[in-house]
Design an enzyme around this catalytic site. Structure first.
Site, short mmCIF file in Angstrom:
data_model
loop_
_atom_site.label_atom_id
_atom_site.label_comp_id
_atom_site.label_asym_id
_atom_site.label_seq_id
_atom_site.Cartn_x
_atom_site.Cartn_y
_atom_site.Cartn_z
N HIS A 12 0.80 -1.24 0.00
CA HIS A 12 0.00 0.00 0.00
C HIS A 12 0.83 1.27 0.00
O HIS A 12 0.30 2.35 -0.16
CB HIS A 12 -0.94 0.00 1.22
CG HIS A 12 -0.22 0.26 2.51
ND1 HIS A 12 0.56 -0.69 3.13
CD2 HIS A 12 -0.12 1.38 3.27
CE1 HIS A 12 1.09 -0.16 4.22
NE2 HIS A 12 0.69 1.09 4.32
N ARG A 13 2.14 1.16 0.20
CA ARG A 13 2.96 2.39 0.20
C ARG A 13 3.54 2.69 -1.18
O ARG A 13 4.12 3.73 -1.41
CB ARG A 13 4.09 2.27 1.20
CG ARG A 13 3.59 2.44 2.61
CD ARG A 13 4.76 2.54 3.57
NE ARG A 13 4.32 2.99 4.86
CZ ARG A 13 5.03 2.85 5.96
NH1 ARG A 13 6.21 2.28 5.92
NH2 ARG A 13 4.57 3.30 7.10
N LEU A 15 3.61 2.89 -5.53
CA LEU A 15 2.89 3.65 -6.55
C LEU A 15 1.51 3.05 -6.81
O LEU A 15 0.49 3.75 -6.77
CB LEU A 15 3.76 3.61 -7.82
CG LEU A 15 3.26 4.22 -9.10
CD1 LEU A 15 3.08 5.72 -8.94
CD2 LEU A 15 4.26 3.95 -10.22
N VAL A 16 1.45 1.75 -7.04
CA VAL A 16 0.19 1.09 -7.40
C VAL A 16 -0.70 0.88 -6.17
O VAL A 16 -1.87 1.25 -6.16
CB VAL A 16 0.46 -0.27 -8.08
CG1 VAL A 16 -0.83 -1.01 -8.35
CG2 VAL A 16 1.24 -0.06 -9.37
N TYR A 137 12.84 -10.64 -13.17
CA TYR A 137 11.58 -10.06 -12.70
C TYR A 137 10.41 -10.62 -13.52
O TYR A 137 9.38 -11.03 -12.97
CB TYR A 137 11.67 -8.53 -12.85
CG TYR A 137 10.41 -7.78 -12.54
CD1 TYR A 137 10.03 -7.55 -11.22
CD2 TYR A 137 9.59 -7.28 -13.56
CE1 TYR A 137 8.87 -6.85 -10.93
CE2 TYR A 137 8.44 -6.58 -13.27
CZ TYR A 137 8.09 -6.36 -11.95
OH TYR A 137 6.93 -5.67 -11.67
N LYS A 141 7.08 -12.85 -12.39
CA LYS A 141 5.69 -12.44 -12.66
C LYS A 141 4.95 -13.52 -13.45
O LYS A 141 3.77 -13.78 -13.20
CB LYS A 141 5.66 -11.11 -13.43
CG LYS A 141 6.08 -9.92 -12.57
CD LYS A 141 5.02 -9.61 -11.53
CE LYS A 141 5.36 -8.42 -10.67
NZ LYS A 141 4.44 -8.26 -9.53
N THR A 165 0.62 -1.47 -17.99
CA THR A 165 1.77 -0.94 -18.71
C THR A 165 2.62 -0.10 -17.73
O THR A 165 2.33 -0.08 -16.53
CB THR A 165 1.26 -0.12 -19.91
OG1 THR A 165 2.35 0.17 -20.76
CG2 THR A 165 0.58 1.16 -19.49
N ASP A 270 19.06 0.38 -24.17
CA ASP A 270 17.71 0.86 -24.49
C ASP A 270 16.64 -0.05 -23.90
O ASP A 270 15.50 0.35 -23.75
CB ASP A 270 17.51 0.87 -26.01
CG ASP A 270 17.98 2.16 -26.65
OD1 ASP A 270 18.12 3.16 -25.92
OD2 ASP A 270 18.18 2.16 -27.87
P1 GDP Z 1 11.98 -0.41 -18.90
O1 GDP Z 1 10.67 0.13 -19.41
O2 GDP Z 1 11.85 -1.68 -18.16
O3 GDP Z 1 13.02 -0.46 -19.99
O4 GDP Z 1 12.50 0.59 -17.77
P2 GDP Z 1 12.88 2.13 -17.64
O5 GDP Z 1 11.66 2.94 -17.37
O6 GDP Z 1 13.95 2.19 -16.60
O7 GDP Z 1 13.51 2.58 -19.02
C1 GDP Z 1 12.75 2.88 -20.16
C2 GDP Z 1 13.63 3.50 -21.22
O8 GDP Z 1 14.02 4.83 -20.84
C3 GDP Z 1 14.95 2.75 -21.48
O9 GDP Z 1 15.20 2.79 -22.88
C4 GDP Z 1 15.98 3.61 -20.74
O10 GDP Z 1 17.29 3.47 -21.25
C5 GDP Z 1 15.42 5.00 -21.00
N1 GDP Z 1 15.89 6.06 -20.09
C6 GDP Z 1 16.35 7.28 -20.49
N2 GDP Z 1 16.75 8.00 -19.45
C7 GDP Z 1 16.51 7.27 -18.34
C8 GDP Z 1 16.74 7.51 -16.93
O11 GDP Z 1 17.23 8.54 -16.50
N3 GDP Z 1 16.35 6.50 -16.09
C9 GDP Z 1 15.78 5.32 -16.55
N4 GDP Z 1 15.41 4.40 -15.66
N5 GDP Z 1 15.61 5.08 -17.86
C10 GDP Z 1 15.96 6.02 -18.75
#
Ligand code: GDP
Length: 312
Positions: A12-13, A15-16, A137, A141, A165, A270
Site C-alpha cells: 500500500h505504500r 505507486l500502485v 523479474y 511475474k 503498462t 535501451d
Molecule cells: P523499462 O521500461 O523496463 O526499460 O525501464 P525504464 O523505465 O527504466 O527505461 C525505459 C527506457 O528509458 C529505457 O530505454 C531507458 O534506457 C530510457 N531512459 C532514459 N533515461 C533514463 C533515466 O534517466 N532513467 C531510466 N530508468 N531510464 C531512462
C-alpha cells in the site's frame, strides 16, 4: 465487493498499492487492511500465513513487489527473482488456505516477449524470448500468473491477473539509480533547472517507445476488474498509445520549464524497443483510461515537488 468486505492491499505504500487504497477509500470501503514491510515481511511464509489467519480477509490486491527500472533490474537480478517469487507465493497460497473470495495479482508488460508484435495482445504471453535486462523479474511475474491459473484450476479459487503498462503518479520512486524513466526525468530536469545546468543526460538512444498510465487510472481499472472480470487469462491495462523516450524527454523538459539541452548516452542499454499494450479486451468490458499524459505529467511534477523535495 460488498461495502463491509475486508480488503487487503499488499504494497500500500508503493505507486500502485497507494493508488488502489485511495480509490477504495474514495468509494467508501472502510474495512481496509494494510501493513508496512517492517510490520509484515511478505517474504516470510509463517508471518504471512498467521496474518491471513488472523485477519479473515475477503479480497486481496497483490501490488507488493520488488520493482525498479532498467538499471536496478540489471544490477540486482537475484533480488528481483527471489523477493518476487517469495512475496507472491506466500500471499497467493495464504489467500487460498484462508478462503479469500478473490485475489488480484498485479503483473507487468515485461512478461511479453522482447520482439512480440505490437500492440501486445494477451495471447502473446510465452511465445518468445524475454528482454534480458528484466528477465528475472518477468519470470517471477509469469510464475505468479501461472500460479493463479493453476490454483483456479485445481482448487477452484477466483484469482485474476492484471498486466498494467508502465506507470507513474504519487509515491513514485525518484532515486535515479533504481527508478523508471518518467520519474527519473522529472527529477533530472528539475535539478538541472535549479542548478542552471547546460544539459540533461537521457539514457540510451531516445528511440525506444513506452506507454505511460497514471496510477489513478490503473486503480480505477483494478476496482472495475475486481467487479467485472472472472477469467483466469491475463488482461492488459493501458492507454493504448505510446511515446518515444526522446519525445517524453521534450515534454517533461517543457513542463518543468528547463531551458538547456538534452544529450543521449547511447552507451546505456535501451531495453525493449517498444511495449505498447493492446487494450481492446478491457475496453470491450467498458473501461478506458481517462488521464492524458500531459495532464498526468503536470500533476506528477506537482507531486514530486511536494513529496520528494520536502523529504530531501
Ligand atoms: P523499462 O521500461 O523496463 O526499460 O525501464 P525504464 O523505465 O527504466 O527505461 C525505459 C527506457 O528509458 C529505457 O530505454 C531507458 O534506457 C530510457 N531512459 C532514459 N533515461 C533514463 C533515466 O534517466 N532513467 C531510466 N530508468 N531510464 C531512462
Amino acid at each position: 465487493m460488498e461495502n463491509n468486505a475486508r480488503i487487503y492491499v499488499a504494497g500500500h505504500r508503493g505507486l500502485v498499492g497507494s493508488a488502489i487504497l485511495r480509490a477504495l477509500e474514495k468509494k467508501g470501503y472502510r474495512n481496509l487492511i494494510y501493513r508496512s514491510s517492517s510490520e509484515l515481511d511478505l517474504r516470510e511464509r509463517d508471518q504471512v500465513q498467521s496474518f491471513f489467519e488472523e485477519q479473515e480477509i475477503d479480497y486481496v490486491f497483490l501490488a507488493a513487489a520488488k520493482v525498479g527500472g532498467i538499471a536496478a533490474n540489471n544490477d540486482f537480478p537475484a533480488d528481483f527473482i527471489r523477493d518476487n517469487l517469495l512475496i507472491q507465493t506466500n500471499v497467493i497460497d495464504s489467500a487460498y488456505r484462508t478462503g479469500v473470495k478473490n485475489l488480484m495479482f498485479l503483473g507487468s508488460t515485461c512478461i511479453y516477449p522482447k520482439f512480440a508484435p505490437q500492440p501486445l495482445k494477451e495471447e502473446y504471453l510465452l511465445t518468445g524470448d524475454l528482454e534480458p535486462t528484466n528477465k528475472p523479474y518477468a519470470i517471477a511475474k509469469i510464475a505468479g500468473i501461472n500460479m493463479c491459473q493453476s490454483y483456479n484450476r485445481q482448487y477452484g479459487t477466483k484469482f485474476i491477473s492484471v498486466m498494467p503498462t508502465n506507470m507513474y503518479g504519487p509515491n513514485d520512486n525518484f532515486d535515479l539509480k533504481t527508478s523508471h524513466v518518467l520519474p527519473a526525468l522529472i527529477r533530472k530536469f528539475h535539478e538541472a533547472k535549479e542548478a542552471n545546468a547546460q544539459s540533461v543526460e537521457v539514457w540510451g538512444t531516445g528511440q525506444p517507445k513506452r506507454e505511460f498510465l497514471h496510477s489513478d487510472d490503473l486503480a480505477e481499472a483494478c476496482l472495475f476488474l475486481m467487479e467485472h472480470y472472472e477469467d483466469s487469462e491475463i488482461i492488459n491495462v493501458g492507454v493504448g498509445e505510446d511515446i518515444a523516450i526522446r519525445d517524453l524527454a521534450e515534454l517533461i523538459k517543457s513542463i518543468v520549464g528547463y531551458q538547456g539541452e538534452i544529450s543521449f548516452n547511447s552507451s546505456i542499454p535501451d531495453g525493449t524497443p517498444r511495449k505498447l499494450v493492446d487494450v481492446s479486451k478491457i475496453n470491450a468490458l467498458g473501461w478506458q483510461a481517462r488521464i492524458s499524459l500531459e495532464e498526468g505529467l503536470k500533476s506528477a511534477y506537482v507531486a514530486f515537488q511536494k513529496e520528494y523535495l520536502i523529504n530531501k
